[in-house]
Scaffold this active site. Structure first.
Site, mmCIF file in Angstrom:
data_model
loop_
_atom_site.group_PDB
_atom_site.id
_atom_site.type_symbol
_atom_site.label_atom_id
_atom_site.label_comp_id
_atom_site.label_asym_id
_atom_site.label_seq_id
_atom_site.Cartn_x
_atom_site.Cartn_y
_atom_site.Cartn_z
ATOM 1 N N SER A 1 0.663 -1.174 0.080
ATOM 2 C CA SER A 1 -0.188 0.067 0.065
ATOM 3 C C SER A 1 0.938 1.309 -0.036
ATOM 4 O O SER A 1 0.624 2.313 -0.454
ATOM 5 C CB SER A 1 -0.724 -0.041 1.322
ATOM 6 O OG SER A 1 -1.958 -1.040 1.231
ATOM 7 N N GLU B 1 4.059 -0.371 14.576
ATOM 8 C CA GLU B 1 4.693 0.931 14.163
ATOM 9 C C GLU B 1 5.771 1.557 15.189
ATOM 10 O O GLU B 1 6.737 2.171 14.609
ATOM 11 C CB GLU B 1 3.388 1.853 13.723
ATOM 12 C CG GLU B 1 2.601 1.672 12.701
ATOM 13 C CD GLU B 1 1.580 0.558 12.799
ATOM 14 O OE1 GLU B 1 1.514 0.347 14.273
ATOM 15 O OE2 GLU B 1 0.925 0.157 11.909
#
Length: 323
Positions: A48, A69
């Protein structure tokens, strides 16, 4: 994998070009040979963010840390501390919101050479809905001392900005979108961090915009010209550091400034411009943004219309300065 959303155009008179995330991915892949110190760290969304194209070409320089993350940013900071130029990418909301403390402590505070790339920013990502929409990311990034914050408007500018980002020494946040973007620049366009681009001359009012709203600003200026209103249009692609001279000139030479952005009302380009001008060259101002709200699921064009991110709303904002 590409979504049908990518092929839906926004309401603009300009032809559609590459999505900025696609332009970034191809630019990063192409620049890999010229920047051998570049490594990429992704959070399992490379298909993505488009970092997968770099990873396929340079598998020994790419790291997928999974959906983590905070760890991703920490790894990038560690690689940068060893002399690498670390590019770390995820959706803007995951990167800036989930990993803000790690960005602060592992990147911004030690001034590491990390390039933070947030894709799928704004409400124009469409059907994925509010939980996936980075609408406060620019404000968060601008709150970090020493971090350059860039919001590109189309594919050509993104390719140039990617190279400039890799050449820049220090932390950078690059904000990118999901859908195809209206064409504003030709390939080979110049890009300098902190130096805005005057796209249209005008002496009556100034429209300052970035990202998807640059094309809306140009459309608005063309519509207003038919009413006898001459608008300057400035692409303020770097939100931090601002091009202060361009803003000073606009405030002194035109009758007011409209700031247009695909971001919350707080903390983004409008806040930055208003803060600077209020202390130096006060002028009448109006703002076009998402407002004080989160988005929702819907097709990109419909969302931009509902939340007022259109050329007509930009033109209305200019008209409001005439009263």
């Amino acid at each position: 994998m590409a979504s049908a959303t990518d092929d839906r155009s926004v309401s603009t008179t300009r032809p559609m070009g590459d999505a900025t995330r696609d332009a970034f991915g191809r630019a990063l892949e192409a620049l890999g040979a010229d920047f051998p110190e570049v490594v990429v760290v992704d959070g399992d969304v490379g298909n993505s963010t488009r970092t997968e194209w770099f990873a396929k070409k340079y598998p020994d320089r790419a790291y997928n840390v999974g959906i983590a993350e905070a760890n991703m940013v920490g790894v990038a900071g560690g690689l940068a501390s060893m002399g690498k130029t670390a590019v770390t990418a995820s959706f803007a909301c995951f990167l800036l919101n989930n990993a803000f403390d790690q960005i602060r402590m592992a990147v911004a505070y030690p001034k590491q050479n990390v390039k933070l790339v947030g894709t799928h920013a704004g409400i124009s990502i469409g059907e994925d809905g509010a939980s996936q929409m980075g609408v406060e990311d620019v404000g968060l990034a601008c709150s970090l001392p020493g971090v350059a914050v860039i919001v590109t408007s189309d594919g050509a500018q993104t390719r140039a900005a990617t190279k400039a980002m890799l050449e820049h020494k220090g932390p950078v946040y690059l904000r990118l979108g999901r859908p195809k973007a209206p064409v504003v620049y030709e390939d080979g366009a110049e890009f300098e961090i902190g130096k805005s681009i005057r796209l249209r001359e005008g002496g009556d009012y100034t429209i300052v915009a970035n990202g998807m709203m640059v094309s809306m600003a140009l459309d608005a200026a063309e519509a207003l010209a038919k009413e006898g209103v001459d608008c300057r249009v400035i692409d303020m692609h770097t939100v931090s550091p601002l091009d202060e001279q361009a803003l000073t000139d606009a405030a002194a030479e035109t009758g007011g400034i409209v700031v247009a952005e695909e971001h919350l009302a707080q903390g983004g380009l409008g806040s930055r411009v208003a803060q600077f001008l209020s202390a130096t060259t006060p002028t009448r101002m109006a703002f076009v943004n998402i407002g004080d709200t989160y988005g929702e699921s819907g097709d990109p064009a419909g969302l931009l219309e509902k939340y007022g991110l259109t050329a007509e709303k930009v033109a209305d904002a200019v008209r409001s300065l005439r009263g």
